[in-house]
Design a protein around this motif. Structure first.
Motif, PDB file in Angstrom:
ATOM      1  N   LEU A  46      84.878  55.105 -23.561  1.00  0.00           N
ATOM      2  CA  LEU A  46      85.818  53.996 -23.614  1.00  0.00           C
ATOM      3  C   LEU A  46      85.635  53.006 -22.466  1.00  0.00           C
ATOM      4  O   LEU A  46      86.130  51.887 -22.519  1.00  0.00           O
ATOM      5  N   SER A  47      84.960  53.421 -21.423  1.00  0.00           N
ATOM      6  CA  SER A  47      84.632  52.525 -20.320  1.00  0.00           C
ATOM      7  C   SER A  47      83.308  52.983 -19.732  1.00  0.00           C
ATOM      8  O   SER A  47      82.775  54.025 -20.116  1.00  0.00           O
ATOM      9  N   PRO A  54      74.577  52.710 -22.389  1.00  0.00           N
ATOM     10  CA  PRO A  54      75.593  51.657 -22.541  1.00  0.00           C
ATOM     11  C   PRO A  54      75.916  51.182 -23.948  1.00  0.00           C
ATOM     12  O   PRO A  54      76.919  50.500 -24.126  1.00  0.00           O
ATOM     13  N   LEU A  55      75.109  51.485 -24.972  1.00  0.00           N
ATOM     14  CA  LEU A  55      75.309  50.816 -26.256  1.00  0.00           C
ATOM     15  C   LEU A  55      76.650  51.170 -26.908  1.00  0.00           C
ATOM     16  O   LEU A  55      77.381  50.281 -27.368  1.00  0.00           O
ATOM     17  N   TYR A  56      76.988  52.449 -26.977  1.00  0.00           N
ATOM     18  CA  TYR A  56      78.225  52.832 -27.657  1.00  0.00           C
ATOM     19  C   TYR A  56      79.470  52.321 -26.924  1.00  0.00           C
ATOM     20  O   TYR A  56      80.395  51.800 -27.574  1.00  0.00           O
ATOM     21  N   PRO A  57      79.545  52.436 -25.583  1.00  0.00           N
ATOM     22  CA  PRO A  57      80.673  51.801 -24.885  1.00  0.00           C
ATOM     23  C   PRO A  57      80.754  50.298 -25.149  1.00  0.00           C
ATOM     24  O   PRO A  57      81.857  49.745 -25.256  1.00  0.00           O
ATOM     25  N   GLY A  64      87.297  46.525 -29.429  1.00  0.00           N
ATOM     26  CA  GLY A  64      88.568  46.577 -28.716  1.00  0.00           C
ATOM     27  C   GLY A  64      89.538  47.610 -29.240  1.00  0.00           C
ATOM     28  O   GLY A  64      90.690  47.658 -28.818  1.00  0.00           O
ATOM     29  N   SER A  65      89.102  48.420 -30.180  1.00  0.00           N
ATOM     30  CA  SER A  65      89.978  49.426 -30.787  1.00  0.00           C
ATOM     31  C   SER A  65      89.117  50.525 -31.388  1.00  0.00           C
ATOM     32  O   SER A  65      88.142  50.246 -32.085  1.00  0.00           O
ATOM     33  N   ILE A  66      89.502  51.778 -31.131  1.00  0.00           N
ATOM     34  CA  ILE A  66      88.736  52.876 -31.721  1.00  0.00           C
ATOM     35  C   ILE A  66      88.962  52.930 -33.232  1.00  0.00           C
ATOM     36  O   ILE A  66      88.117  53.427 -33.974  1.00  0.00           O
TER      37      ILE A  66
END
Length: 410
Positions: A46-47, A54-57, A64-66
């Motif tokens: 999530l951060s 880095p791609l999935y974060p 902006g929302s899971i």
């Protein structure tokens, strides 16, 4: 009757049918349960997190929302089902040449199985990199097949960039465990060039294509080395994976051995410290069983100490004390992967109601039948390897799958 068969045949030959089938299947499956599905490890995406590429974060931050991320993953997986159908069609065309009953059986059966298989679809609402990893891997494979079958022109150039640059980089920055796949694929294709000086494959008659493939192979190698050095603060040494340390530890955690050994008077201070951290996270059902959260708890309780130096020492101690216990746990985990029971770890459905119970057992039986067919196909593959073109699509498929399994094993 004849009209119904023609209509069914028409649908089974249309890629969009499998897209809709996958969406409907996912909607029926996920509507009654939690959506999206999160795990303790999900929070580390999530951060920015030093343990994650880095791609999935980045994708999570863009949505902006899971919730919207999970919806995106559902659609992407449905597209991956279409890609699977198209890739299977290309492979079967090279193997069987003409449309026969066997061709239709494998094409329709394989596509239907993949579109409705719980083992794959369970990842799509899950906030983990596996969710997109399966789909991106299939996109990558289709671009390679299409590139090999393409003729010189703009389309071939686009496929070349997608095959050797875009999807390998996306896969690497999504999950580093994919890194050996583009390396193995590139070596396979480059060997094809060298063994066929004037190859029959149109895609490799261009010197520019060959040079770009070689350049990308150098880029992959540089990525591996760079990632290994980037990992040094996390691992305590230059390397690309902490799977060995994690898996040993996870098996002992799952069997309760860690806490048992930590309470013995002769236990080392290092093992006692991990046992104390394990006790704390076990008080929270949302944290229980997560290695990463245990490591974070240990780090909080032991500021300034190096995690992986201590983790390696503890793993060695546990292995020396309970080696047979580890072997037993490892074999149990391996058997669950083989027989398909591990398929239901991410999205529990078997304890809901009678339809879910029935669905669970249908999927379980199909998974085991598929595992048996896969084993037969593997034996057939090796028995007939001398009869096939060395650089055919069947061998390329084997290289892709073998390199991915090798990455996981390593």
């Amino acid at each position: 009757m004849e009209c119904n068969i023609k209509n069914l045949t028409f649908l089974l030959n249309k890629p969009w049918f499998y897209f809709l089938l996958s969406l409907i299947h996912q909607a029926v499956l996920f509507a009654p349960g939690p959506f999206p599905t999160t795990f303790p490890d999900s929070g580390t995406y999530l951060s920015w997190h030093p343990q994650r590429t880095p791609l999935y974060p980045l994708i999570l931050s863009l949505f902006g929302s899971i919730y919207f991320t999970a919806l995106f993953q559902v659609v992407v997986f449905a597209l991956a089902v279409v890609v699977f159908h198209l890739a299977l069609r290309l492979i079967l065309q090279t193997m069987l040449k003409t449309s026969t009953n066997a061709y239709s059986l494998f094409l329709w059966g394989g596509s239907l199985y993949f579109a409705t298989n719980f083992e794959f679809v369970q990842f799509s609402p899950t906030i983990l990199t596996e969710s997109l990893g399966i789909s991106f891997f299939l996109f990558y494979f289709l671009t390679i097949l299409a590139f090999r079958a393409s003729s010189p022109g703009l389309t071939q150039k686009i496929l070349l960039i997608l095959s050797f640059l875009v999807f390998p980089i996306l896969l690497f920055f999504l999950r580093p465990s994919f890194i050996l796949v583009p390396v193995a694929t590139s070596i396979f294709l480059i060997l094809e060039i060298f063994f066929r000086k004037f190859t029959q494959n149109e895609a490799f008659k261009s010197t520019r294509n060959v040079l770009l493939a070689l350049l990308c192979l150098v880029l992959y190698g540089g990525s591996i080395v760079g990632y290994a050095f980037w990992n040094r603060p996390r691992l305590g040494h230059v390397g690309i994976s902490d799977i060995a340390q994690h898996q040993i530890f996870a098996n002992y955690m799952a069997q309760g051995v860690l806490l048992e050994e930590a309470e013995k008077p002769e236990t080392s201070p290092e093992l006692k410290a991990f046992g104390a951290a394990n006790k704390i996270i076990n008080l929270d059902p949302n944290k229980r069983g997560s290695q990463y959260l245990l490591f974070e708890q240990w780090q909080e309780m032991n500021p300034g100490k190096d995690l992986y130096t201590n983790l390696v020492l503890v793993n060695q101690e546990l292995l020396s004390r309970r080696f047979l216990g580890y072997i037993k746990a490892a074999l149990r985990n391996l058997s669950s992967l083989i027989d398909g029971r591990a398929s239901f770890n991410y999205y529990p459905i078997e304890h809901r109601d009678r339809p879910s119970w029935l669905y669970f057992w249908v999927q379980f039986i199909l998974d085991n039948l598929f595992a048996g067919l896969w084993f037969v196909a593997l034996i057939y593959f090796f028995m007939t390897i001398a009869k096939r073109p060395l650089f055919g699509n069947e061998n390329l498929l084997f290289v892709l799958i073998a390199s991915q399994f090798l990455t996981i094993a390593l």
